[in-house]
Design a protein around this motif. Sequence first.
Motif, mmCIF file in Angstrom:
data_model
loop_
_atom_site.group_PDB
_atom_site.id
_atom_site.type_symbol
_atom_site.label_atom_id
_atom_site.label_comp_id
_atom_site.label_asym_id
_atom_site.label_seq_id
_atom_site.Cartn_x
_atom_site.Cartn_y
_atom_site.Cartn_z
ATOM 1 N N SER A 67 0.842 -1.021 -0.029
ATOM 2 C CA SER A 67 0.122 0.073 -0.054
ATOM 3 C C SER A 67 0.795 1.421 0.163
ATOM 4 C CB SER A 67 -0.882 -0.146 1.110
ATOM 5 O OG SER A 67 -1.502 1.137 1.120
ATOM 6 N N GLY A 68 0.565 2.216 -0.619
ATOM 7 C CA GLY A 68 1.245 3.445 -0.589
ATOM 8 C C GLY A 68 2.311 3.529 -2.046
ATOM 9 N N TYR A 69 2.439 2.266 -2.483
ATOM 10 C CA TYR A 69 3.556 1.986 -3.664
ATOM 11 C C TYR A 69 2.491 1.667 -4.965
ATOM 12 C CZ TYR A 69 7.400 2.632 -0.343
ATOM 13 O OH TYR A 69 8.276 2.980 0.712
ATOM 14 N N TYR A 70 3.388 1.848 -5.989
ATOM 15 C CA TYR A 70 2.757 1.543 -7.265
ATOM 16 C C TYR A 70 3.575 0.782 -8.096
ATOM 17 C CZ TYR A 70 4.235 5.559 -9.713
ATOM 18 O OH TYR A 70 4.812 6.638 -10.419
ATOM 19 N N ASN A 71 3.301 0.109 -9.246
ATOM 20 C CA ASN A 71 4.124 -0.373 -10.089
ATOM 21 C C ASN A 71 3.884 0.280 -11.630
ATOM 22 O OD1 ASN A 71 5.190 -2.248 -12.210
ATOM 23 N ND2 ASN A 71 5.255 -3.755 -11.015
#
Lengths: 843, 843
Positions: B495-499
């Motif tokens: 959560s709080g990160y993206y690819n």
Amino acid sequence: MLTDGSGLNLGFIFLLQSLTLASHSQTHPFSHNFPSRTNFPGSTTAHHRAPVSRSYAPGDRSDQPRSKVIQWIKKNDGNDIENEGLVDGKDIERCWSDKNIAYREPLLRKRTNTTSQIAIVGSNVSPIESLDYEIIENELFKQDWRSRKKVQIFQYILLKWVFALIIGLGTGLVGFFNNIAVENIAGYKLLLTTDLMLKQKYFKAFVAYAGCNLGLATAAAALCAFIAPAAAGSGIPEVKAYLNGIDAYTILAPSTLFVKIFGSILGVSAGFVVGKEGPMVHTGACIASILGQGGSRKYHLTWKWLRYFKNDRDRRDLITCGAAAGVAAAFRAPVGGVLFALEEAASWWRSALLWRTFFTTAIVAMVLRAFMEYCSSGNCGLFGTGGLIMYDVSSATVSYSVADVLAVLLLGVIGGIFGSLYNYLVDKVLRTYSIINERGAGFKILLVITISLLTSCCSFGLPWFVKCHACPTNLTVECPTADASGNFKSFQCPSGYYNDLASLFLNTNDDAIRNLFSTSTEKEFRISSLFVFFAAVYCLGIITYGIAIPSGLFIPVILAGSCYGRLVGRLFASITKLDMGLFALLGAASFLGGTMRMTVSLCVILLELTNDLLLLPLVMLVLLISKTVADCFNKGVYDQIVKLKGFPFMEAYAEPYMRQLVAGDVVSGPLVSFSGVEKVEMIVHALRTTGHNGFPVIDEPPFSDAPELCGLVLRSHLLVLLKGKNFSRDRVLTGEEIFQKFTAFDFAKAGSGKGLKFEDLDINEEEMEMYVDLHPIINSSPYTVVETMSLAKAAILFRQIGLRHMCVVPKAQGRPPIVGILTRHDFMPEHVLGLYPHMKPCK
Amino acid sequence: MLTDGSGLNLGFIFLLQSLTLASHSQTHPFSHNFPSRTNFPGSTTAHHRAPVSRSYAPGDRSDQPRSKVIQWIKKNDGNDIENEGLVDGKDIERCWSDKNIAYREPLLRKRTNTTSQIAIVGSNVSPIESLDYEIIENELFKQDWRSRKKVQIFQYILLKWVFALIIGLGTGLVGFFNNIAVENIAGYKLLLTTDLMLKQKYFKAFVAYAGCNLGLATAAAALCAFIAPAAAGSGIPEVKAYLNGIDAYTILAPSTLFVKIFGSILGVSAGFVVGKEGPMVHTGACIASILGQGGSRKYHLTWKWLRYFKNDRDRRDLITCGAAAGVAAAFRAPVGGVLFALEEAASWWRSALLWRTFFTTAIVAMVLRAFMEYCSSGNCGLFGTGGLIMYDVSSATVSYSVADVLAVLLLGVIGGIFGSLYNYLVDKVLRTYSIINERGAGFKILLVITISLLTSCCSFGLPWFVKCHACPTNLTVECPTADASGNFKSFQCPSGYYNDLASLFLNTNDDAIRNLFSTSTEKEFRISSLFVFFAAVYCLGIITYGIAIPSGLFIPVILAGSCYGRLVGRLFASITKLDMGLFALLGAASFLGGTMRMTVSLCVILLELTNDLLLLPLVMLVLLISKTVADCFNKGVYDQIVKLKGFPFMEAYAEPYMRQLVAGDVVSGPLVSFSGVEKVEMIVHALRTTGHNGFPVIDEPPFSDAPELCGLVLRSHLLVLLKGKNFSRDRVLTGEEIFQKFTAFDFAKAGSGKGLKFEDLDINEEEMEMYVDLHPIINSSPYTVVETMSLAKAAILFRQIGLRHMCVVPKAQGRPPIVGILTRHDFMPEHVLGLYPHMKPCK
């Protein structure tokens, strides 16, 4: 009919006919009393040609041509044979029988008289190929082009792009210069007036305003009347005619360019209800034409590479680019410019041209953009932020309901009706003005002065009848404005009040349009003011076009259209959510559709003007409706002017009555033809006594087994050949020698008015008796049709391929190998219906 | 050469040649060993034709034709004469001599084999006028049209507009349906995957994702392979070929339409790197074609008015409208659609068509707008707000400096190089695939499955190699998104990160493009991610086109282009102020320019996509550069596919080597001709033994003084005439009777595959000995050229007028009145260079 350089003759016909018209204006006695041509004894084509045709009996053909030509010359001395059997006055009447008079009477009698040079020039894919276009292409592409020629091909292609670049730069610069000059001149004029008004010196203000207008107008008129009469008017019809293949001499001359640029600036600054768009198109075309002339030998501005452009196709392409660049510069609408060239201006189009035109307009857009960036910091006087984006979408909603669509439909219908009425009235006014303008330069200037005074009185007088409006409270702009432009002019009103009619009248046309297009200003203009302004602009627009200044039609039409659009918007205010500015835009679109009858290009131009593509469906709808409605009444305004000026414009389609005729029916004889090796005397005689631009060449024994059509030879090439004096004492083939003496480029097409003339020839008695071999300069594969070919199909061939001469060959064998030559004039309704008056066009 | 229904034969040639190719792949032994054709004894055209031509000696002509035809039939029984003298294998080799093999080898051997129906149909202004188009127009316009006919003309014109309306509505609906279906199917697929990913069931997620893709792909492939193989691919080349005059049988059939619509939805939903644009164009054309077929008699869906459209020109116009509507529906770009039809699709254009096409695309735009308004309130499942405006300008600056322009220039050059490489690779891949696809439906589906698995692996596998990005803080949108679309996919990230790579791969193509185009997201995508995505999409795009699903080329190209545009933008980030989204747009433009080679239409489509006209100069610039660069290497991708498929496409210009030949040089005999009143047996024999679609008719004594060319008669009209059995025992004119028996509409052009066939005739022995008068059905004014006419000029005539048969007449008198007939195939480089192999095209 053999020649196509019949401008003089045409002029005579027109003159004759106009004189007759003066006495029996509408119903013409002759038109009914004369039996139709087909009932004349011996009037069918075959009989008509008989005296000459039959003399081609095989056998004694060796010196037949000579005696034939001489006989003919004796009979017709001094006359152009083109209209033989037609120019006797009676047949002409029939050409112009009652029904067609109103429409087909050409306006510019004077001009057609001075344009004996109308040479049907400039419009071809491959008309006179073997010796005009093809000679260049053959040089480039045909023999041995793998080695040395590759460089030349590269030069040729590169040059095309360089020219496109130059046209783009030139037109962009002129467009910018025009804008900046108009904004400054008109701006200072308006500032002066406003200043005096604020000091309540009303009469002085009027004198200053009218005086400035008058001075500017007179200057424009003087330029036009004395230097280049061809620069008057829009210029779009002329460019359109040129691209159709009609080269009226001075239309694209440097003097025209000069007057068009400065006359347009002066005229627009003078407060006339005229635009700069038409003149910009003409300017672009002029720049392109001057480039395509191959430089100027007089000023030593010539260059070897330029000779590649000495052909019709490349010149036509350049001028198409120029026209597109003009629109792009006027509206800052590059895509619109391309589409305008495609839809309205050009008669022939190639996909390679699409690309080049697009490049040109992109250059124009970039030049304008760069200069406006420069001016945005205030370096250009009153130019302001410039820019043409008139309708700012960001503050308007563009979602719409059924009621909105209904309002738009109504706008379309009204636009169509007003548009066709506008065209009708412009036509009438042009005819009236032409009578005045013909009397001389003085009268022209006087007319301009009259219209200028009238315009000044309207602009300055009408706002007095309007009560002052209180300034709205929630404004971001100054009210009332003391600026040259601005939405809220104070005029006679006290502080805190403005005069809405003055905001429209006492502005440049561009600013007035911007005011009308302005969004979120629903109540700014009273209905009565809008009505008065609409009526004034509509009438002024009509009476201004046709005076001797460069005058575009776009701006008057947009002005009137946006005004009534706003009016309709006000009437629908209760049931529609659309912004008044949007209504103004749609009104402008509908009126443009009603007058110009373009669709896609207008639509794109408007979108580029307003920078909002979400309006597209509505603009499209309104354009389609107004065009459809207006098409029920008359033709587009440019087509109308083309007809009025008497240009022999070839339509893309064949008229229905042409289906009932065959090619042989409209060929008129007798024919002047040469043998493959012809006596110099014959050629000189034929050149002297006819205006024909093309002659068929017929090979006879001993050069062929039987008489056969060898090809076409052009007047201009004959002149070059005779000038070279490559004659022989005997009737022998000397082809090879000729190509040692001439290069292909000697025969390339000279610039307008620069070619050899008959008077340049200097041939003595002895040489007259010698022979010259025509074979090397013959176009040996002319396009031919059989005499029984449907005239409609022949017309389509002629137009699609872009021909100037089409040989008609006999169907049956044992006849002479050519029946006649069809030129542009033979397809004109005037000629065909003159021969067969019972075939009235009914639609 | 007389026929143009030579698909079968062409197929054989191709087959033969391909087989030969298998053994001597690049350098061809024959091509060098054979002496050039002009060195053959008696190989000049006159000699070539001699055996038949000479038999026309005047005098004993009364029953000459009969014996001539019979003799000929005996000699050539069962063979199509079209390639007589050519099909012996040796000449063919020369057609395909070494240099041309790589390029000219047609791909779809199978298809060309099944298209003996390729009938060179559908493309004409006035080809077979007197009896095809003209018969309708004559009916309408010729005689007596002032009273009763006016109603018919009104019907005809009204119907044109109604059809345009229907095409617009139909294509708009299909476009909307396509959008909504794809968004929902793909959306649920992606939701399912994202859901499983969030639950960290990675393998299950992959299985679900790849499984869905595979299922959808297999369904699409099955539709394509079993129902309508013609629906595979883009469809734009086929439509382009159709509008050029080539009617490959099933291209516009109802079954193709069905498969195109559903196959495209399935294919795009299956996650392939394909677009829906090409299929939309094909769909629009199919709808138009079905309308133009004149209804369906089978389903009692026919209507008297529809008969007016039983001609080639109106059908062609309808299909042009359909193609424009397709683009308009795909991109919601009405002006772009019109320009696409003008620039890329259509081979002939009339200004009336411009207007009608514009109307159609306006309707499409309105339909789409109405539905999207409806869907914006969430009535359409996952459709969301829809809309195609991908690049929102309001947040980006569009002023630019010199550095920016340099970056743009670089983009253009790269785009050109990548684009031409793309075309080259697509060509290679298509050739490889065609070998697989030919083996049967099973292999087709297997190929689709393979590519689908590969695509799924790429899309799902590559994002694993990317590190997670922390979500930016100042966002207005959710991050990471759990939605089907969205800029920030979480994929495997906490959560709080993206690819960032998953944001591109695990989205629909439209959403991926929107993400790439998004503004103010400078650092959203890593350079490495962009690079990986670019490489993957570029390669997948190449290997996906050519499999048996409807697949557009626009989206893959835009996807790859915008990706490398953004890459270049990142590299220039330090010296440019332009937004990354704008770079993506320009990258897409450059790549489109490099592959498709359109200019104006692409430019307008992109502007309509992005709704910002201020970008225009930059987009223009980049398009011009990339097109210019790419043109140095190869042709546009559509032109390439047209050639590859073996369509005999007529270019608008003549090849340079044609200037060195004359029309007579390429005519191949012998000729089958009829007399004006011909024995039934003769006609039946000629129809049975040849595939010719047109036969010259020669009038002889006693019907004329000498043998003269009376006109052309078409196979289809002969069939109708013979079916009517209006025979007479004696050789007399019975013209009047025929028109009592037939109406003009009996001869009107039947829909594709619906006309009478030879097998439908039923003529008994007695009737065989009778005579039939051909005069009433003769096209009595065919376009003719003299045999010495330059081939280049003949080709221009043929193409400009849009002919299918052109009569070549002799120059000298005393010869038979016709030398031969030129058809489309005679102008093909393969044919001309087969006859004259020393004239290699060198450019």
